[in-house]
Design an enzyme around this catalytic site. Structure first.
Site, PDB file in Angstrom:
ATOM      1  N   ILE A 128       0.867  -1.177  -0.028  1.00  0.00           N
ATOM      2  CA  ILE A 128       0.017   0.227  -0.111  1.00  0.00           C
ATOM      3  C   ILE A 128       0.890   1.216  -0.121  1.00  0.00           C
ATOM      4  CG2 ILE A 128      -1.727   1.435   1.442  1.00  0.00           C
ATOM      5  CD1 ILE A 128      -2.606  -1.616   2.349  1.00  0.00           C
ATOM      6  N   ASN A 139      10.986   0.756   8.272  1.00  0.00           N
ATOM      7  CA  ASN A 139      11.189   2.163   8.125  1.00  0.00           C
ATOM      8  C   ASN A 139      12.385   2.364   6.985  1.00  0.00           C
ATOM      9  OD1 ASN A 139      13.210   1.026   9.762  1.00  0.00           O
ATOM     10  ND2 ASN A 139      13.161   2.739  11.007  1.00  0.00           N
ATOM     11  N   SER A 164      10.382  -6.595   5.914  1.00  0.00           N
ATOM     12  CA  SER A 164       9.085  -6.448   6.726  1.00  0.00           C
ATOM     13  C   SER A 164       8.016  -6.656   5.621  1.00  0.00           C
ATOM     14  CB  SER A 164       8.873  -5.227   7.339  1.00  0.00           C
ATOM     15  OG  SER A 164       7.263  -4.810   7.559  1.00  0.00           O
ATOM     16  N   VAL A 172      11.314  -4.483  20.318  1.00  0.00           N
ATOM     17  CA  VAL A 172      11.930  -5.268  21.817  1.00  0.00           C
ATOM     18  C   VAL A 172      11.101  -6.254  21.765  1.00  0.00           C
ATOM     19  CG1 VAL A 172      12.270  -5.199  23.977  1.00  0.00           C
ATOM     20  CG2 VAL A 172      12.872  -3.246  22.534  1.00  0.00           C
ATOM     21  N   PRO A 173       9.548  -6.451  21.655  1.00  0.00           N
ATOM     22  CA  PRO A 173       9.125  -7.555  21.601  1.00  0.00           C
ATOM     23  C   PRO A 173       9.252  -8.722  20.657  1.00  0.00           C
ATOM     24  CG  PRO A 173       7.280  -5.862  21.881  1.00  0.00           C
ATOM     25  CD  PRO A 173       9.037  -5.291  21.794  1.00  0.00           C
ATOM     26  N   GLU A 187      18.851  -5.282  16.420  1.00  0.00           N
ATOM     27  CA  GLU A 187      19.007  -3.682  16.552  1.00  0.00           C
ATOM     28  C   GLU A 187      17.313  -3.537  16.853  1.00  0.00           C
ATOM     29  OE1 GLU A 187      21.177  -1.610  16.190  1.00  0.00           O
ATOM     30  OE2 GLU A 187      22.767  -2.685  15.440  1.00  0.00           O
ATOM     31  N   CYS A 197      14.262   4.347  14.567  1.00  0.00           N
ATOM     32  CA  CYS A 197      14.566   3.732  15.878  1.00  0.00           C
ATOM     33  C   CYS A 197      15.379   4.567  17.056  1.00  0.00           C
ATOM     34  CB  CYS A 197      15.452   2.526  15.738  1.00  0.00           C
ATOM     35  SG  CYS A 197      16.749   2.646  15.040  1.00  0.00           S
ATOM     36  N   LYS A 239      21.264  -2.152  26.723  1.00  0.00           N
ATOM     37  CA  LYS A 239      20.277  -2.431  27.598  1.00  0.00           C
ATOM     38  C   LYS A 239      19.246  -3.185  26.488  1.00  0.00           C
ATOM     39  CE  LYS A 239      19.218   0.844  30.643  1.00  0.00           C
ATOM     40  NZ  LYS A 239      18.958   2.164  30.996  1.00  0.00           N
ATOM     41  N   GLY A 254      19.196  -3.745  22.063  1.00  0.00           N
ATOM     42  CA  GLY A 254      20.065  -4.515  21.274  1.00  0.00           C
ATOM     43  C   GLY A 254      21.456  -5.177  21.862  1.00  0.00           C
ATOM     44  N   GLU A 294      26.111  -2.823  14.219  1.00  0.00           N
ATOM     45  CA  GLU A 294      26.153  -2.808  12.777  1.00  0.00           C
ATOM     46  C   GLU A 294      27.114  -1.643  12.316  1.00  0.00           C
ATOM     47  OE1 GLU A 294      21.971  -2.541  11.551  1.00  0.00           O
ATOM     48  OE2 GLU A 294      22.327  -4.673  10.924  1.00  0.00           O
TER      49      GLU A 294
END
Ligand code: NDP
Length: 485
Positions: free
Chosen positions: A29, A154, A179, A231-232, A251, A285, A452, A455, A459
């Site tokens: 889309i 993104n 994605s 994160v999830p 990442e 991010c 933390k 990640g 990279e």
């Protein structure tokens, strides 16, 4: 799609486009209009198998080539990406909705930078020699084997290159799953790599939802997983990869602080806040979404910010004058609208923006909240949209504690003219990527990544080499070998 160089099939496997129409349809889309501009099919088990088999078959011979030979292919691909920058940028804009003004200078160009940089580095990968008396040890820096890359929506071209370039430079094969929201750009990266001479099977792109990524993460043939995502998702992928002790790069998301002291150059600080909150409609991010502004300059900062936001050109992303485009999807727009409503409910002061634009597509206004407190939802959770939270502070030690009081640790920035304070503050940040009087620069020469919950691994830069290779230690005895019996 009104565009004639779009990919010709859903997948790129074993050096060629591949279609399997039995896979679930994924509609592409265009975020600026809401129109369906293309359809791809999710990878079926047969497509995944073809990708795995071809990658495994090609990898050993690729790793056996010299670094110079591998690097030559990557550097040629970099040149081709730059030559085709216009077409690739248009495709990136269709895929993501980001303005051409951005995509034409950031996406294919940074992808090309990664291919050029790691192409250049490929020939200099070495082990080391350790002398032990007359005996000695040498180390071989070897490829991991088959790497899986899983991307966010993104920066689809950049992520495909940031993962593919170091993986290939080190002698690995890669299967990349974009994605499902932005499936097109990575296919062009695969096409270009193979046109540049990459042997078939070494860089495969397959489409699909999270389940396709998940099935590859548990495949015993896969040696490494590199994920760019939330994160999830990172937690799930990291745990699944741990089952077979695979290498990982994660990442993940952030809620990064930006601290503006009262001696800062106000105009530069406002520029940093704009770049770190509204570029790519805030879908970055590392964005500095918690902007801590010293009380003495808070109103001046907000006035200048509101004035500068009036200059944003919101509109057709293909118009080179447009500087602010739509959200990537209706879903993401709704998520962000939910956070804006939360900000208002919880008592933050809406300085500007806050609404959807009355036009086709998924457009939101650039939004600034002031008088935000640390406990508010908009100060704690990653929003991933054009929503800036401005918080007040007076004391350096206090603001440092507040800046670090988050589970995330991706990025952090400071604006001040005081050199000692700038370095003291960045030393205190619990974050992987920091900025002094700047924000969101990501040159390929510098490591990029988070600490933390944001990640694992890095990279870009020479640091990425360690994440796409492993060391083999070889002990060489020169004399006789003694044994106890
Ligand atoms: P998601 O975490 O939703 O998805 C990331 C990728 O993982 C997608 O390709 C997704 O597939 C796939 N995926 C989902 N579930 C699984 C699973 N169980 N196993 C394997 N793969 C899976 O992130 P978004 O795409 O929404 O991207 C936004 C997030 O990415 C933000 O949190 C942002 O901060 C982060 N990000 C981090 C960056 C960094 O460098 N640190 C850079 C850019 C973004 P699908 O979506 O097709 O279902």
């Amino acid at each position: 799609m009104p565009y004639d160089t779009q990919p010709t099939a859903s997948h790129f496997v074993n050096g060629a486009y591949l279609e399997d129409t039995t896979g679930e349809v994924i509609e592409v889309i265009y975020p600026a209009t809401g129109a369906v501009i293309a359809k791809v099919h999710a990878a079926t088990p047969a497509v995944i198998e073809a990708a795995m088999t071809s990658a495994k078959a090609a990898q050993a011979a690729w790793a056996a080539m010299t670094g110079t030979e591998r690097g030559r292919v990557l550097r040629k691909a970099a040149d081709m990406m730059r030559d085709r920058n216009h077409d690739l940028s248009v495709l990136e804009t269709y895929d993501t909705g980001k303005p051409y003004q951005e995509t034409s200078v950031v996406d294919a160009t940074s992808g090309a930078d990664a291919l050029e940089y790691f192409g250049g580095l490929a020939a200099s990968l070495t082990g080391e020699h350790i002398q032990l008396g007359e005996d000695w040890v040498y180390t071989r820096r070897e490829a991991l084997g088959l790497c899986v890359g899983i991307g966010a929506w993104n920066y689809p071209t950049q992520i495909a290159c940031w993962k593919g370039a170091p993986a290939l430079a080190c002698g690995n094969a890669m299967i990349f799953k974009p994605s499902e929201t932005t499936p097109l750009c990575a296919l062009k990266v695969a096409e270009i790599l193979h046109e540049a001479g990459l042997p078939a099977g070494l860089y495969n792109v397959i489409q699909g939802m999270g389940t396709v990524g998940a099935s590859m993460v548990t495949d015993p043939r896969v040696d490494k997983v590199s994920l760019t995502g939330s994160v999830p998702t990172g937690r799930k992928v990291y745990a699944a990869a741990a089952e077979s002790v695979k290498h990982v790069t994660m990442e993940l998301g952030g809620k990064s602080p930006m601290i503006v002291f009262d001696d800062a150059d106000l105009e530069n600080a406002v520029s940093g806040a704009i770049l770190g909150n509204f570029y790519s409609s805030g879908q970055v991010c590392s964005n500095g979404t918690r902007v801590f502004v010293h009380k003495n300059i808070k109103e001046a900062f907000l006035d200048r910010l509101a004035a500068r936001l009036q200059d944003a050109v919101i509109g057709d992303p293909m118009d080179p004058d447009t500087s602010f485009g739509p959200m990537v999807s209706e879903r993401q727009m709704d998520i962000v609208l939910g956070y804006i409503a939360k900000g208002q409910e919880e008592g933050a002061r809406l300085v500007t923006g806050g609404a959807r634009l009355d036009r086709d597509g998924f457009y939101l206004q650039p939004t600034v909240f002031a008088d935000v407190t640390d406990d508010m939802t908009i100060a704690r959770e990653e929003i991933f949209g054009p929503v800036m939270a401005v918080l007040d502070f007076e004391d350096e030690a206090d603001v440092m504690a507040r800046a670090n009081d988050t589970e995330f640790g991706l990025a952090a920035g400071v604006f001040t003219r005081d050199l000692s304070r700038a370095h003291r503050v960045v030393a205190g940040f619990e974050a992987g990527t920091c900025f002094i009087n700047s924000y969101n620069d990501a040159p390929v020469e510098a490591p990029f990544g988070g600490s933390k919950m944001s990640g694992v691994g890095r990279e870009n830069s020479k640091a990425a080499i360690q994440h796409y290779t492993q060391l083999k230690t070889v002990f060489v005895r020169m004399g006789d070998l003694e044994a106890p019996f």
